[in-house]
Design a protein around this motif. Structure first.
Motif, mmCIF file in Angstrom:
data_model
loop_
_atom_site.group_PDB
_atom_site.id
_atom_site.type_symbol
_atom_site.label_atom_id
_atom_site.label_comp_id
_atom_site.label_asym_id
_atom_site.label_seq_id
_atom_site.Cartn_x
_atom_site.Cartn_y
_atom_site.Cartn_z
ATOM 1 N N ASP A 31 -0.561 -16.269 12.661
ATOM 2 C CA ASP A 31 0.871 -16.680 12.190
ATOM 3 C C ASP A 31 1.066 -17.079 10.533
ATOM 4 N N MET A 32 0.338 -18.799 10.641
ATOM 5 C CA MET A 32 0.037 -18.961 9.170
ATOM 6 C C MET A 32 -0.099 -17.425 8.069
ATOM 7 N N LEU A 33 -0.671 -16.414 8.559
ATOM 8 C CA LEU A 33 -0.785 -15.635 7.653
ATOM 9 C C LEU A 33 0.333 -14.875 7.545
ATOM 10 N N ARG A 34 1.474 -14.845 7.563
ATOM 11 C CA ARG A 34 3.071 -14.370 7.448
ATOM 12 C C ARG A 34 3.134 -13.627 6.325
ATOM 13 N N GLU A 35 2.957 -14.330 5.319
ATOM 14 C CA GLU A 35 2.907 -13.579 3.997
ATOM 15 C C GLU A 35 2.066 -13.364 2.934
ATOM 16 N N VAL A 36 1.459 -12.966 3.681
ATOM 17 C CA VAL A 36 -0.423 -12.135 3.502
ATOM 18 C C VAL A 36 -0.079 -10.880 4.021
ATOM 19 N N ARG A 37 -0.452 -10.197 2.804
ATOM 20 C CA ARG A 37 -0.342 -8.580 2.714
ATOM 21 C C ARG A 37 -1.606 -8.363 3.753
ATOM 22 N N LEU A 38 -1.865 -8.124 5.258
ATOM 23 C CA LEU A 38 -3.125 -7.719 5.701
ATOM 24 C C LEU A 38 -2.470 -6.385 6.468
ATOM 25 N N HIS A 39 -4.388 -5.951 6.719
ATOM 26 C CA HIS A 39 -4.602 -4.150 7.368
ATOM 27 C C HIS A 39 -4.605 -4.310 8.693
ATOM 28 N N LEU A 40 -4.753 -4.142 9.532
ATOM 29 C CA LEU A 40 -4.813 -4.908 10.826
ATOM 30 C C LEU A 40 -4.791 -3.508 11.485
ATOM 31 N N ASP A 41 -6.049 -2.980 12.674
ATOM 32 C CA ASP A 41 -5.955 -2.778 13.651
ATOM 33 C C ASP A 41 -4.850 -2.784 14.269
ATOM 34 N N GLU A 42 -3.994 -1.432 15.108
ATOM 35 C CA GLU A 42 -3.002 -1.904 16.360
ATOM 36 C C GLU A 42 -3.923 -2.280 17.283
ATOM 37 N N THR A 43 -4.605 -1.721 17.680
ATOM 38 C CA THR A 43 -5.649 -2.330 18.929
ATOM 39 C C THR A 43 -5.868 -3.341 18.589
ATOM 40 N N VAL A 44 -7.339 -3.920 18.510
ATOM 41 C CA VAL A 44 -7.929 -4.726 18.511
ATOM 42 C C VAL A 44 -7.810 -6.616 17.556
ATOM 43 N N GLU A 45 -6.905 -5.611 16.153
ATOM 44 C CA GLU A 45 -6.482 -6.920 15.432
ATOM 45 C C GLU A 45 -7.641 -6.872 14.834
ATOM 46 N N ALA A 46 -8.438 -6.034 14.254
ATOM 47 C CA ALA A 46 -9.357 -6.092 13.059
ATOM 48 C C ALA A 46 -8.903 -5.835 11.820
ATOM 49 N N PRO A 47 -9.639 -5.519 11.079
ATOM 50 C CA PRO A 47 -9.435 -4.794 9.429
ATOM 51 C C PRO A 47 -9.391 -3.539 9.915
ATOM 52 N N VAL A 48 -8.496 -2.916 9.825
ATOM 53 C CA VAL A 48 -8.892 -1.337 10.146
ATOM 54 C C VAL A 48 -9.909 -0.800 9.543
ATOM 55 N N ARG A 49 -10.741 -1.230 9.069
ATOM 56 C CA ARG A 49 -12.110 -0.782 7.905
ATOM 57 C C ARG A 49 -13.180 -0.781 9.561
ATOM 58 N N LEU A 50 -13.256 -2.035 9.925
ATOM 59 C CA LEU A 50 -13.556 -3.194 11.155
ATOM 60 C C LEU A 50 -14.121 -2.138 11.984
ATOM 61 N N ALA A 51 -12.167 -2.131 12.986
ATOM 62 C CA ALA A 51 -11.836 -1.939 14.127
ATOM 63 C C ALA A 51 -13.482 -0.762 14.697
ATOM 64 N N PRO A 52 -13.090 -0.445 14.225
ATOM 65 C CA PRO A 52 -14.066 1.475 14.794
ATOM 66 C C PRO A 52 -15.202 0.921 14.762
ATOM 67 N N LEU A 53 -15.948 -0.095 14.053
ATOM 68 C CA LEU A 53 -17.392 -0.646 14.231
ATOM 69 C C LEU A 53 -17.592 -1.457 15.268
ATOM 70 N N ILE A 54 -16.307 -2.145 15.412
ATOM 71 C CA ILE A 54 -17.390 -3.673 16.486
ATOM 72 C C ILE A 54 -15.828 -2.995 18.312
ATOM 73 N N ASP A 55 -15.407 -1.414 18.402
ATOM 74 C CA ASP A 55 -14.268 -0.912 19.569
ATOM 75 C C ASP A 55 -15.411 -1.260 20.490
ATOM 76 N N PRO A 56 -14.821 -2.683 21.456
ATOM 77 C CA PRO A 56 -15.145 -2.879 22.607
ATOM 78 C C PRO A 56 -15.604 -1.603 23.904
ATOM 79 N N ASN A 57 -15.438 -0.731 23.583
ATOM 80 C CA ASN A 57 -15.011 0.362 24.492
ATOM 81 C C ASN A 57 -16.111 0.747 23.814
#
Length: 439
Positions: free
Chosen positions: A329-355
């Motif tokens: 919520d506090m980051l509403r005015e920050v331009r984030l690029h998050l993975d749509e599934t785990v809400e991690a940075p998109v480049r990091l998400a495939p490396l940490i997918d718990p599946n």
């Protein structure tokens, strides 16, 4: 031209260079970021919501971590502490409790003058933006200072500016709801006092809450397992104490670790719970999907479905151990690029997918995997993992080492990311920063 030449760099103007890096959170990862900044001679400010360093860890300080000391001490922090006369715990192969981690390492680190003088306690970050810019404005954005709005415990609101922002605020204060839909269950506001946060101090300060009562633990990870074991121990001495384990899947695969898990305490945890279930000390209910909760007599009733049939379950107390999620919520005015599934940075998400990954199979990663379209802003630590429950402290330490090197313009150090993690089986927890069940 080399790959290093193509790596995005931080643009630093004279004004930006005069401003501090702002760190959100004084937990282990935020303090490690500070230690790296101290070593590089870069000014910083730490904004901590609690009144002490490592405030979230103190809430579950009775819980023992999986990782031994040798995986829990940040290298930069160690150097600063040792230069001040500090000595690491003698047995670095021993796994401390959260309280020991705070008392023997994090508190001394936070009290170093180079760090303590730059911490503001009782200061909650309510918003991050750019000075004079909302998220829609682009021209000159990368050279415009960050604007951080904070609220003190007395209600006073003010704004600070910084050259970069490192958000290490964790996720412990943002638990996942009990409902299988990911929404708060209907009626949850009517059961105050009967719904308890993950990892309560069952055998210590909160003993009276559970002794002689029926407690249902909801969740299939290691934080649930820790609480179940503690409740089973309490039941030996407190007549009338009952323990139920409720999970939404057919089995609790995430609490099981493989035989070759190098973190022995974690490897034993799942088998201990299974033994208690087999012995009848813990009642296990699987495939239960919660949709609502209501007060029922002096206790609560969980309402939902089991194997697609309507179902309900009555209990005195519910412990929600369903994991955590980042507060964005506090980051509403920050331009984030998050993975749509785990809400991690998109480049990091495939490396940490718990599946696909456990704690020990996550590839080394640094600033490049953590960066967003908002140049100079980074989510680090447990919050960088979004909803993935596989975070280890050692991973966060390497994250901030790389990020701080990037802020300093040391691209070679920023890109040479190295990380050695203990081999693990399936790992699941939901704890901020130190991740009491996984770190």
């Amino acid at each position: 031209m080399t790959l290093l030449d193509l790596t995005p760099r931080m643009v630093v103007t004279d004004r930006l260079a005069s401003l501090p890096v702002v760190i959100i959170g004084a937990g282990p990862i935020g303090l490690a970021a500070a230690a790296n900044l101290v070593e590089r001679g870069i000014d910083f400010r730490i904004l901590e919501r609690g009144e002490q360093a490592a405030a979230s860890i103190r809430l579950w300080g009775h819980t023992r971590l999986f990782s031994p000391w040798r995986h829990l001490i940040d290298p930069s922090s160690r150097r600063l502490l040792e230069s001040a006369g500090w000595s690491a715990p003698v047995d670095e192969d021993a796994a401390p409790t959260g309280r020991e981690l705070v008392d023997l390492y994090l508190s001394p680190l936070a009290e170093l003058d180079a760090i303590r003088s730059r911490i503001r306690f009782g200061t909650r970050v309510v918003a991050v933006s750019r000075e004079g810019m909302d998220r829609t404005r682009t021209a000159g954005r990368d050279t415009t200072p960050f604007l951080i709005r904070v609220r003190a415990t007395d209600g006073r609101v003010e704004e600070l500016v910084g050259r970069a922002v490192i958000d290490a605020s964790g996720t412990y204060t943002s638990p996942n709801p009990l409902s299988s839909s990911g929404l708060d269950p209907l009626g949850d506001s009517d059961v105050d006092g009967r719904l308890v946060h993950a990892l309560p101090d069952v055998l210590g300060a909160e003993r009276e809450r559970f002794a002689g009562r029926h407690t249902t633990v909801v969740g299939a990870g290691h934080s649930a397992a820790n609480t179940l074991i503690a409740l089973a121990e309490l039941a030996k001495d407190a007549p009338g104490t009952r323990v139920t384990w409720l999970i939404r899947n057919a089995s609790a695969v995430r609490v099981s670790s493989s035989a070759d898990d190098e973190l022995a305490d974690r490897a034993r945890l799942g088998s201990r719970v299974d033994q208690l279930v087999d012995a009848g000390a813990i009642e296990k209910i699987d495939s239960f999907e919660i949709s609502a909760i209501e007060r029922h007599g002096d206790g609560v009733r969980l309402i939902g479905s089991r194997r697609r049939e309507p179902a309900s379950y009555d209990t005195d107390v519910v412990v929600g151990a369903t994991g955590f999620r980042p507060d964005l919520d506090m980051l509403r005015e920050v331009r984030l690029h998050l993975d749509e599934t785990v809400e991690a940075p998109v480049r990091l998400a495939p490396l940490i997918d718990p599946n696909l990954h456990s704690c020990g199979t996550v590839a080394p990663h640094g600033f490049d995997e953590l960066r967003h379209p908002e140049a100079g802003f980074f989510l680090v630590g447990m919050k960088s993992y979004g909803r993935a429950p596989t975070f280890l402290l050692a991973t966060g330490y390497e994250q901030v080492r790389s990020v701080v090197a990037w802020v300093d313009g040391d691209m070679r150090a920023a890109t040479e990311v190295q990380l050695t993690l203990p081999a693990t089986g399936v790992c699941s927890t939901g704890l901020t920063g130190a991740s009491a069940c996984c770190s």
